[in-house]
Motif scaffolding. Structure first.
Motif, PDB file in Angstrom:
ATOM      1  N   ILE A 122       0.830  -1.209   0.000  1.00 44.98           N
ATOM      2  CA  ILE A 122       0.000   0.000   0.000  1.00 44.98           C
ATOM      3  C   ILE A 122       0.867   1.263   0.000  1.00 44.98           C
ATOM      4  O   ILE A 122       0.618   2.201  -0.762  1.00 44.98           O
ATOM      5  CB  ILE A 122      -0.985  -0.031   1.183  1.00 44.98           C
TER       6      ILE A 122
ATOM      7  N   ASP B  93       1.277  -4.949  -9.481  1.00 44.08           N
ATOM      8  CA  ASP B  93       0.023  -5.602  -9.838  1.00 44.08           C
ATOM      9  C   ASP B  93      -1.196  -4.751  -9.468  1.00 44.08           C
ATOM     10  O   ASP B  93      -2.116  -4.605 -10.259  1.00 44.08           O
ATOM     11  CB  ASP B  93      -0.057  -6.977  -9.156  1.00 44.08           C
TER      12      ASP B  93
ATOM     13  N   ARG C  39     -18.447  -4.943   0.927  1.00 46.58           N
ATOM     14  CA  ARG C  39     -17.095  -5.262   1.363  1.00 46.58           C
ATOM     15  C   ARG C  39     -16.670  -6.621   0.817  1.00 46.58           C
ATOM     16  O   ARG C  39     -17.461  -7.552   0.784  1.00 46.58           O
ATOM     17  CB  ARG C  39     -17.042  -5.297   2.899  1.00 46.58           C
ATOM     18  N   GLY C  40     -15.430  -6.749   0.437  1.00 51.50           N
ATOM     19  CA  GLY C  40     -14.935  -8.028  -0.050  1.00 51.50           C
ATOM     20  C   GLY C  40     -13.827  -7.804  -1.060  1.00 51.50           C
ATOM     21  O   GLY C  40     -13.731  -6.722  -1.656  1.00 51.50           O
ATOM     22  N   ILE C  41     -12.986  -8.812  -1.209  1.00 53.79           N
ATOM     23  CA  ILE C  41     -11.878  -8.709  -2.154  1.00 53.79           C
ATOM     24  C   ILE C  41     -11.980  -9.839  -3.171  1.00 53.79           C
ATOM     25  O   ILE C  41     -11.831 -11.006  -2.828  1.00 53.79           O
ATOM     26  CB  ILE C  41     -10.519  -8.788  -1.429  1.00 53.79           C
TER      27      ILE C  41
ATOM     28  N   ARG D 180     -10.905 -12.370  -6.084  1.00 54.53           N
ATOM     29  CA  ARG D 180      -9.623 -13.002  -6.430  1.00 54.53           C
ATOM     30  C   ARG D 180      -9.796 -13.816  -7.709  1.00 54.53           C
ATOM     31  O   ARG D 180     -10.907 -14.288  -8.000  1.00 54.53           O
ATOM     32  CB  ARG D 180      -9.187 -13.953  -5.300  1.00 54.53           C
TER      33      ARG D 180
ATOM     34  N   THR E 102      -8.480  -7.529  -6.862  1.00 56.15           N
ATOM     35  CA  THR E 102      -7.703  -7.049  -5.722  1.00 56.15           C
ATOM     36  C   THR E 102      -8.514  -6.056  -4.906  1.00 56.15           C
ATOM     37  O   THR E 102      -9.608  -5.643  -5.300  1.00 56.15           O
ATOM     38  CB  THR E 102      -6.392  -6.360  -6.185  1.00 56.15           C
ATOM     39  N   PHE E 103      -7.958  -5.692  -3.780  1.00 58.58           N
ATOM     40  CA  PHE E 103      -8.417  -4.545  -3.018  1.00 58.58           C
ATOM     41  C   PHE E 103      -7.728  -3.341  -3.643  1.00 58.58           C
ATOM     42  O   PHE E 103      -6.514  -3.365  -3.825  1.00 58.58           O
ATOM     43  CB  PHE E 103      -7.991  -4.732  -1.562  1.00 58.58           C
TER      44      PHE E 103
ATOM     45  N   ILE F 163     -17.399 -15.134  -3.446  1.00 54.85           N
ATOM     46  CA  ILE F 163     -16.156 -15.086  -2.679  1.00 54.85           C
ATOM     47  C   ILE F 163     -16.258 -16.083  -1.526  1.00 54.85           C
ATOM     48  O   ILE F 163     -16.970 -15.834  -0.555  1.00 54.85           O
ATOM     49  CB  ILE F 163     -15.878 -13.661  -2.150  1.00 54.85           C
ATOM     50  N   ARG F 164     -15.603 -17.197  -1.656  1.00 53.76           N
ATOM     51  CA  ARG F 164     -15.646 -18.260  -0.646  1.00 53.76           C
ATOM     52  C   ARG F 164     -17.076 -18.523  -0.145  1.00 53.76           C
ATOM     53  O   ARG F 164     -17.359 -18.449   1.051  1.00 53.76           O
ATOM     54  CB  ARG F 164     -14.720 -17.925   0.521  1.00 53.76           C
TER      55      ARG F 164
ATOM     56  N   ARG G 114     -19.745 -16.799  -0.394  1.00 55.22           N
ATOM     57  CA  ARG G 114     -20.578 -15.617  -0.159  1.00 55.22           C
ATOM     58  C   ARG G 114     -20.807 -14.884  -1.480  1.00 55.22           C
ATOM     59  O   ARG G 114     -19.860 -14.642  -2.218  1.00 55.22           O
ATOM     60  CB  ARG G 114     -19.851 -14.710   0.832  1.00 55.22           C
TER      61      ARG G 114
END
Lengths: 401, 134
Positions: free
Chosen positions: A35, A236, A299-301, A303, A322-323, A351-352, A354
């Motif tokens: 970051i 990236d 909210r969530g990232i 992949r 990505t975030f 996402i997993r 969700r």
């Protein structure tokens, strides 16, 4: 397992960075953190060692016609000291790699391609060069390559360069000297910011002094601007915010440049090239799917590999995700059927287990256009460097519109 | 890497997945260890369980993510989640800056504490465990 390859700067990375394996190389994923490095490039300047990339020189009386045959963009439109983004395609029109070609002078080109495709691309060039009067020479280990990126890149590099950089336009190049080392500089990059790629000539892996001299010189010239050495992690996240493709994720031999939104690098009117027939056919029939940007509304990232669902049906998968360190939301790229690729299409990313709400947006997510203007979700908005809170608020109003 | 680099408070219990547990009178408080936050680096996302969720020892409790990596959080003990640290939702970076205090993740009302504590490590053993990972 064979030993990992190293770039000229390996001892610097080992001493200062967190190392990772990438494309057979031992490379820094970050030094201080992804970051911090990402924001240094957005706000000031960062420097990346990208010497793991493949580089070769193509020379000879038929260099231009050869390169025009193996790539999709029009090499004949390049003036000396100009560069162009382009792709290698296979005979089905699938992307073998994306690359940048710089014309050094008539009959001499520098070709820069992805680290992960070094052997494949070199072999492809060699094999196809047989019918042409050209020489293809791998110079990856004899030229070091750095990217100096960010709004302060020009002023920092100018302090140590013997040539004027202020008049160098995007995708133009020049020869200059830094610390008495011969360097080739192009105004190109992979971050969505202004910036340069610096090629340090005549420095082998066994004799990396020149590479170190130039690297250290740029670091000290940038010190007052808070320059950060940046790893592959920030590389990236920066390219993803800028909506740029990563080969192997967003581009593969199974995707065509037309589907990837890269039709601007496919020039059908330039004569024959590998993949032309297949690409012409696809153009005539119309593409069935398209690379899109997705921004998460919750909210969530996202992949790579995660499913993208529209109206309860799995219609694609995340190719990069990505975030976003700048926008502080989850962002992704995916291929979706053309009828679901329109801006504003509501999607869900799994996402997993969700299902997370997202929306199709125009690319790039973010890219700087000028001192006061940026692209945000493909729209021009005013945003001086550093005014990120306003930009994030703006993003919320786009979403509610 | 040396284990000296990691904070390992004496009074806590530890798991092999790098969670910690502090035993209070009525409940246990858990979070991730200094080693876990340093390995993940720059945590940008936390998924917390809902209050009332039944968790098993070594069962999934949530996830933490850095820019590059996803890591599951496992519960050090069985029981019911009675409170979660909502502050982490907007400020996941607290997990990096203060993993053992402000960065607590959940409070769990234990079901079988005495038995389950035997399967956790004390600070000394966790330190040895970290050394064995290098």
């Amino acid at each position: 397992m064979s030993a990992l390859k190293k770039t000229h700067l390996f001892s610097f990375h080992q001493a200062n960075g967190k190392l990772t394996e990438f494309a057979g190389f031992s490379m820094p994923v970050w030094y201080k953190g992804i970051i911090v490095e990402h924001m240094a490039v957005r706000e000031s300047v960062g420097i990346f060692d990208v010497s793991h990339m493949g580089r070769c020189l193509v020379s000879g009386p038929q260099a231009e016609s050869f390169l025009n045959y193996v790539t999709t963009n029009d090499v004949s439109s390049l003036n000396p000291l100009s560069a162009q983004y382009t792709t290698f395609c296979n005979h089905n029109g699938g992307v073998k790699d994306d690359l940048v070609i710089s014309k050094l002078e008539d009959n001499l080109y520098l070709v820069v391609y992805n680290a992960s495709n070094r052997e494949k691309d070199y072999g492809w060039l060699k094999d196809n060069s047989e019918k042409f009067d050209v020489k293809v020479e791998d110079v990856s280990d004899n030229i070091a390559m750095f990217a100096v990126q960010g709004p302060k890149a020009e002023s920092v590099l100018q302090r140590i360069s013997t040539q004027d950089l202020s008049t160098l336009r995007r995708f133009k190049c020049l020869w200059t000297e830094i610390e008495e080392c011969k360097v080739f500089v192009s105004r190109t990059g992979y971050t969505g910011e202004d910036g340069f790629e610096v090629f340090v000539w005549d420095t082998s892996l066994q004799d990396p002094q020149k590479a170190f001299k130039v690297w250290n010189s740029i670091l000290s010239a940038g010190k007052s601007e808070g320059i950060e050495p940046c790893g592959l992690g920030a590389r990236d996240t920066l390219r993803l915010e800028a909506g740029m493709c990563l080969y192997g994720n967003d581009l593969t031999e199974e995707t065509t440049p037309l589907e990837a939104g890269l039709s601007f690098v496919v020039k059908f009117d330039k004569g024959d090239f590998i993949g032309k027939e297949a690409l012409l056919k696809q153009k005539r029939e119309g593409i069935k799917r398209k690379r899109v940007g997705i921004r998460l509304l919750e909210r969530g990232i996202p992949r790579p590999g995660q499913e993208v669902i529209v109206d309860g049906e799995v219609l694609g998968q995340v190719t990069s995700g990505t975030f976003s360190p700048l926008l502080k939301v989850g962002i992704a790229m995916a291929y979706l059927p053309i009828e679901y690729s329109k801006e504003g299409t509501e999607v869900k990313v799994k996402i997993r287990g969700r299902l997370v709400d997202g929306t199709v947006v125009k690319l790039p997510f973010y890219r700087r256009l000028s001192e006061n203007t940026v692209y945000l979700m493909g729209k021009k908005v005013s945003c001086p460097v550093g005014d990120w809170e306003t930009l994030r608020l703006r993003l919320k109003t786009i979403e509610n519109a | 890497m040396s284990t000296e680099k990691y904070l390992i408070p004496e009074s806590l219990y530890y798991t092999e997945e790098h969670e910690w547990l502090r035993v209070e009178r009525e409940y246990g408080v858990m979070g991730i260890t200094d080693y876990a936050q340093k390995s993940l680096h720059e945590i940008v996302f936390v998924e917390l369980p809902e209050v009332g969720t039944e968790v098993q020892q070594k069962g999934m409790l949530g996830t933490v993510e850095s820019v590059k990596a996803v890591s599951d959080i496992f519960s050090p003990i069985s029981g019911v989640v009675i409170e979660v640290n909502e502050e982490l939702i907007d400020k996941p970076e607290i997990l990096n800056s203060d993993p053992y205090n402000a960065g607590w993740i959940a409070k769990i009302k234990p079901r079988n504490l005495d038995e389950e504590l035997k399967r956790l490590m004390n600070a000394e053993r966790y330190k040895q465990y970290l050394a064995s990972l290098e």
